[in-house]
Design a protein around this motif. Structure first.
Motif, PDB file in Angstrom:
ATOM      1  N   ALA A  96       0.827  -1.206   0.000  1.00 10.53           N
ATOM      2  CA  ALA A  96       0.000   0.000   0.000  1.00 10.53           C
ATOM      3  C   ALA A  96       0.865   1.261   0.000  1.00 10.53           C
ATOM      4  N   PHE A 166      -5.460   3.504   2.381  1.00  9.12           N
ATOM      5  CA  PHE A 166      -6.156   2.424   1.697  1.00  9.12           C
ATOM      6  C   PHE A 166      -6.859   2.921   0.441  1.00  9.12           C
ATOM      7  N   ARG A 167      -7.483   4.082   0.519  1.00  6.51           N
ATOM      8  CA  ARG A 167      -8.180   4.630  -0.637  1.00  6.51           C
ATOM      9  C   ARG A 167      -7.211   4.975  -1.753  1.00  6.51           C
ATOM     10  N   SER A 169      -4.158   3.731  -2.218  1.00  6.92           N
ATOM     11  CA  SER A 169      -3.582   2.488  -2.722  1.00  6.92           C
ATOM     12  C   SER A 169      -4.546   1.756  -3.640  1.00  6.92           C
ATOM     13  N   ARG A 170      -5.811   1.727  -3.293  1.00  3.63           N
ATOM     14  CA  ARG A 170      -6.787   1.055  -4.148  1.00  3.63           C
ATOM     15  C   ARG A 170      -6.927   1.761  -5.490  1.00  3.63           C
ATOM     16  N   SER A 171      -6.888   3.088  -5.499  1.00  3.85           N
ATOM     17  CA  SER A 171      -6.969   3.834  -6.747  1.00  3.85           C
ATOM     18  C   SER A 171      -5.780   3.533  -7.652  1.00  3.85           C
ATOM     19  N   GLY A 173      -3.953   0.806  -7.530  1.00  8.61           N
ATOM     20  CA  GLY A 173      -4.091  -0.574  -7.953  1.00  8.61           C
ATOM     21  C   GLY A 173      -5.051  -0.724  -9.123  1.00  8.61           C
ATOM     22  N   GLN A 174      -6.137   0.028  -9.132  1.00 10.99           N
ATOM     23  CA  GLN A 174      -7.056   0.003 -10.261  1.00 10.99           C
ATOM     24  C   GLN A 174      -6.399   0.557 -11.526  1.00 10.99           C
TER      25      GLN A 174
END
Length: 321
Positions: A96, A166-167, A169-171, A173-174
């Protein structure tokens, strides 16, 4: 001569006190790399400071009454922070942080720093009194991370420091997944060079994160993935890959060989296949833009118009077969 009485302490003028420091906040500026961000985190611990902002130097916007401190990149310090984070927080937290360092969001660096602070502090609050493994635990007495708490900090998504990381990192990752799906290569050759070239325009600097994926897919075939937004190119020579900073697309275009003779023909074949498998009755433009954002369309071979000079030639070859 007129007598001048001695001045008492009460009559003496008061010594002016030094003015307070107007810079009551500090912001750290680094070079924009993952190593530079981790060096800034190390500097915050070393200097016993709590910077309110940590951002790349070119994107840092100072607040009123805030001083800036330029943090040099130190590989050894960055490795120490990364190894400590992996040992105490686990692989998920390390991934992350790595993804967040590639984000273009202004507060990504600050989010990484605040998460590291929170995760390290969580390791200090241990409840070892009733633990059955406290006698053989490697982290007993504060000598190391607690295995039971390892990774617990990153799983607490309700905490503000974790939720923001987390938000982000998720962006990122997408965006990595978009790059794995929408990268289109062109075959270039000339003067002893044979390479596959792809141009991408991501909203985060994800080329370092996707290079290993394409190395596994293409094997020993050299290729180049050029990020025209962040002016960064991932170059693979068939054995190892490296990152190259580019000043502009013009300089890179002049250094690359020309397209092969069959490249235009194969591109037209791919566009024909794409149109042949489509179902006009199920055409849904809104859903298409949702799964394939329009910012990727200019680099997708199947969504580009066929050259007018190529259509008759391709039609003749197709009819001959």
């Amino acid at each position: 001569m007129e007598h001048i009485p001695n001045a008492s302490a009460e009559d003496a003028p008061a010594t002016p006190s030094p003015p307070p420091d107007i810079y009551d906040e500090v912001a750290y500026a680094y070079d924009g790399s993952l190593e530079g961000l981790l060096s800034a985190v190390f500097a915050a611990y070393e200097r016993h400071e709590h910077p309110t902002d940590i951002a790349p130097e070119e994107r840092l916007q100072l607040r009123l009454g805030q001083r800036v401190s330029l943090i040099p990149t130190d590989q050894d310090r960055a490795l120490r922070v990364m190894s400590t984070l992996r040992r105490q927080c686990g692989r998920a937290a390390t991934l992350a942080v790595t993804r967040a360092a590639c984000s273009d969001e202004p507060g990504a660096g600050t989010a990484v720093y605040r998460f590291v602070r929170y995760a390290i502090d969580e390791q200090k609050h241990r409840a070892c009194e009733h633990c059955r493994k406290r006698a053989s635990c490697a982290g007993r007495g504060g000598m190391g991370p607690c295995p039971k708490q390892r990774g617990r900090a990153f799983s607490d998504i309700t905490h503000p420091a974790v939720e923001r990381l987390f938000r982000i990192s998720r962006s990122v990752g997408q965006e990595c997944e978009h790059m794995r799906q929408f990268v289109r290569f062109q075959h270039l050759a000339g003067e002893g060079a044979d390479v596959w070239f792809a141009r991408v325009n991501p909203k985060a600097s994800v080329v370092p994160l996707i290079m290993d994926h394409f190395v596994e897919r293409l094997g020993v075939q050299p290729f180049i993935i050029y990020d025209e937004v962040h002016h960064l190119a991932g170059v693979y020579d068939g054995g190892d890959w490296q990152l190259v900073n580019t000043e502009g697309a013009g300089d890179l275009e002049r250094a690359l060989p020309d397209r092969t003779a069959d490249e235009a023909l194969m591109s037209e074949a791919w566009r024909t296949f794409y149109k042949s498998v489509s179902i006009d009755a199920r055409y849904h433009p809104e859903l298409r833009r949702q799964f394939v954002p329009k910012r990727f369309w200019k680099n997708l071979t199947e969504l580009q118009e066929s050259p007018a000079a190529l259509r008759p030639r391709y039609a003749e070859l197709y009819m001959a077969k």
